[in-house]
Design a protein around this motif. Structure first.
Motif, short mmCIF file in Angstrom:
data_model
loop_
_atom_site.label_atom_id
_atom_site.label_comp_id
_atom_site.label_asym_id
_atom_site.label_seq_id
_atom_site.Cartn_x
_atom_site.Cartn_y
_atom_site.Cartn_z
N PHE A 7 0.83 -1.21 0.00
CA PHE A 7 0.00 0.00 0.00
C PHE A 7 0.86 1.26 0.00
CE2 PHE A 7 0.28 -1.75 4.32
CZ PHE A 7 0.90 -0.72 4.98
N GLY A 8 0.23 2.35 -0.45
CA GLY A 8 0.88 3.66 -0.42
C GLY A 8 0.39 4.46 0.77
N HIS A 9 0.54 5.78 0.67
CA HIS A 9 0.26 6.65 1.80
C HIS A 9 -1.24 6.88 2.05
CE1 HIS A 9 -0.44 9.82 -1.20
NE2 HIS A 9 0.69 9.44 -1.77
N LYS A 10 -1.52 7.46 3.22
CA LYS A 10 -2.87 7.91 3.55
C LYS A 10 -3.28 9.01 2.56
CE LYS A 10 -2.96 7.00 8.50
NZ LYS A 10 -2.47 7.52 9.80
N SER A 11 -4.55 9.34 2.51
CA SER A 11 -5.08 10.23 1.47
C SER A 11 -4.53 9.78 0.12
CB SER A 11 -4.68 11.70 1.67
OG SER A 11 -5.01 12.14 2.94
N PRO A 12 -4.86 8.56 -0.28
CA PRO A 12 -4.20 7.99 -1.47
C PRO A 12 -4.39 8.81 -2.73
CG PRO A 12 -6.14 6.69 -0.84
CD PRO A 12 -5.88 7.67 0.28
N ASP A 13 -3.32 8.93 -3.52
CA ASP A 13 -3.42 9.57 -4.83
C ASP A 13 -3.27 8.50 -5.90
OD1 ASP A 13 -0.71 8.96 -4.84
OD2 ASP A 13 -0.05 11.03 -4.55
N THR A 14 -3.27 8.92 -7.14
CA THR A 14 -3.25 7.95 -8.24
C THR A 14 -1.94 7.16 -8.26
OG1 THR A 14 -4.78 9.31 -9.50
CG2 THR A 14 -3.46 7.75 -10.76
N ASP A 15 -0.82 7.81 -7.96
CA ASP A 15 0.47 7.10 -7.94
C ASP A 15 0.49 6.04 -6.84
OD1 ASP A 15 3.12 6.51 -8.69
OD2 ASP A 15 3.95 7.98 -7.30
N THR A 16 0.01 6.42 -5.66
CA THR A 16 -0.04 5.48 -4.54
C THR A 16 -0.87 4.24 -4.87
OG1 THR A 16 0.55 6.57 -2.45
CG2 THR A 16 -1.50 5.37 -2.45
N ILE A 17 -2.06 4.45 -5.42
CA ILE A 17 -2.97 3.33 -5.69
C ILE A 17 -2.46 2.48 -6.86
CG2 ILE A 17 -5.30 2.73 -6.52
CD1 ILE A 17 -5.40 3.62 -3.61
N GLU A 86 9.74 -4.42 2.36
CA GLU A 86 10.29 -3.71 1.22
C GLU A 86 9.69 -2.31 1.12
OE1 GLU A 86 9.96 -6.19 -2.20
OE2 GLU A 86 10.82 -4.71 -3.56
N VAL A 87 10.46 -1.37 0.57
CA VAL A 87 9.97 -0.01 0.33
C VAL A 87 10.34 0.38 -1.10
CG1 VAL A 87 10.11 2.43 1.02
CG2 VAL A 87 10.30 0.63 2.77
N ILE A 88 9.38 0.93 -1.85
CA ILE A 88 9.67 1.49 -3.17
C ILE A 88 9.08 2.90 -3.20
CG2 ILE A 88 9.43 1.26 -5.67
CD1 ILE A 88 8.82 -1.69 -5.23
N LEU A 104 14.13 0.63 -2.28
CA LEU A 104 14.40 1.13 -3.63
C LEU A 104 13.77 2.50 -3.82
CD1 LEU A 104 15.28 0.73 -6.62
CD2 LEU A 104 13.14 -0.51 -6.97
N THR A 105 14.62 3.52 -3.94
CA THR A 105 14.07 4.84 -4.26
C THR A 105 14.95 5.49 -5.32
OG1 THR A 105 15.29 6.35 -2.82
CG2 THR A 105 13.44 5.17 -1.83
N GLU A 106 14.32 6.35 -6.08
CA GLU A 106 15.07 7.17 -7.04
C GLU A 106 14.32 8.48 -7.18
OE1 GLU A 106 16.96 6.84 -11.26
OE2 GLU A 106 16.61 4.82 -10.53
N PRO A 107 15.04 9.59 -7.37
CA PRO A 107 14.35 10.88 -7.49
C PRO A 107 13.71 11.03 -8.87
CG PRO A 107 16.70 11.21 -7.66
CD PRO A 107 16.49 9.74 -7.36
N LEU A 108 12.71 10.19 -9.15
CA LEU A 108 11.97 10.27 -10.40
C LEU A 108 10.61 10.90 -10.12
CD1 LEU A 108 12.92 6.75 -11.80
CD2 LEU A 108 13.84 8.96 -12.51
N GLY A 109 9.85 11.16 -11.18
CA GLY A 109 8.59 11.88 -11.02
C GLY A 109 7.48 11.12 -10.34
N SER A 110 7.57 9.81 -10.31
CA SER A 110 6.53 9.02 -9.65
C SER A 110 7.10 7.67 -9.21
CB SER A 110 5.35 8.77 -10.61
OG SER A 110 5.73 7.86 -11.62
N THR A 111 6.41 7.06 -8.25
CA THR A 111 6.80 5.69 -7.87
C THR A 111 6.56 4.75 -9.05
OG1 THR A 111 6.27 6.14 -5.57
CG2 THR A 111 6.37 3.84 -6.21
#
Ligand code: MG
Ligand code: MG
Ligand code: MG
Length: 302
Positions: A7-17, A86-88, A104-111
């Motif tokens: 799952f992604g963050h609270k107040s889910p946005d389109t990237d999270t879902i 795991e974390v992405i 896994l993280t990278e400074p890209l525009g979206s997960t």
């Protein structure tokens, strides 16, 4: 086998879902969400005929994968006692854990960009109809999180990967599709101020001080001025309940700038953005990204 929730963050946005659904599909895990999906995400899921992930309340004792966030403050209740496997993500890192895990993280525009980049070969192995859906979701998430490539968080890789995904999905007019996604949120008219501000609201810990920052993206900023008094009142009440400062960023995706409302120490806002503020809101041209243009600046002054 024990279930692993993504799952992604609270107040889910389109990237999270969409990132949760895509990664769950790739790794055969269970996608979940923290809270209701917004209208933009609903539009995307309907477009690609994908079910809404199930809600999850408390994750204590559960195995979890975090996508599109890594701060516990933005995560599920009970996260301190969950087993994070795991974390992405693509946000600033505020994470520590007492076991070695995949991170896994990278400074890209979206997960979604991170997932599309690193799991390309896994995505190709998905059954053809499902694969098309997953690529459609990833594409939508990139367009959403980068505000159709207008956000300063956008990288060349986001554009390149989005174009490849669009080709695979059969979408020719990429920019038009992106604007359609953003427009799906529709007008804010008729909505309560609370629902407008809280639909995409994140909490941050700045040097021990709790700061809450909401954002909305609209196609006509004038709608915001009609309710400016209610916005200020809501932010003030919210601050008094629980925060050192509350901020609401109303971003006009066509004009490419934001009206920034706040409750709290005005001098901090002036210092953070290097501007003079009269009253409790101010228009900042070029301001599109909470992550890149609001959070780091505010954090610095705290
Ligand atoms: Mg997000
Ligand atoms: Mg994101
Ligand atoms: Mg976002």
């Amino acid at each position: 086998m024990e279930e692993i929730y993504v799952f992604g963050h609270k107040s889910p946005d389109t990237d999270t879902i969409c990132s949760a659904i895509a990664y769950a599909k790739i790794k055969n895990l269970t996608p979940a969400r923290l809270g209701e999906i917004n209208e933009e995400t609903k539009f995307v899921l309907e477009k690609f005929c994908v079910e809404i992930p199930r809600p999850i309340e408390n994750v204590e004792g559960k195995k979890v994968v975090l996508v599109d966030h890594n701060e516990f403050q933005q995560s599920a209740d009970g996260i301190e006692k969950a087993e994070i496997v795991e974390v992405i993500d693509h946000h600033k890192i505020k994470f520590s854990y007492d076991k070695p895990i995949k991170f896994l993280t990278e400074p890209l525009g979206s997960t979604a960009t991170v997932i599309a980049k690193y799991f390309e070969s896994d995505i190709e192995k998905i059954e053809v109809n499902e694969k098309k859906k997953i690529k459609g979701l990833l594409l939508s998430a990139i367009l959403s999180d980068t505000v159709v490539f207008k956000s300063p968080t956008t990288t060349e890789e986001d554009k390149k990967i989005a174009n490849e995904l669009a080709k695979a999905v059969g979408i020719d007019a990429l920019i038009k599709f992106g604007i359609d996604i953003k427009k799906a949120k529709g007008s804010i008219r008729g909505k309560t101020v609370e629902s407008i501000i809280m639909a995409d609201f994140k909490e941050f810990d700045f040097n021990g001080k709790k700061v809450g920052i909401g954002q909305t993206e609209i196609v006509d900023i004038n709608e915001i001025y009609e309710i400016k008094a209610q916005i200020s009142k809501f932010l003030e009440n919210l601050k008094n309940e629980n925060y050192e400062m509350t901020v609401f960023v109303a971003t006009d995706i066509i004009k490419e700038g934001s009206e920034l409302f706040f409750a709290g120490d005005k001098s901090k806002i002036e210092k953070a953005f290097g501007i003079k503020v009269v009253g409790n809101f101010v228009y900042i041209p070029g301001l599109m990204s909470r992550k890149k243009q609001v959070v780091p600046k505010l954090q610095q002054v705290f």
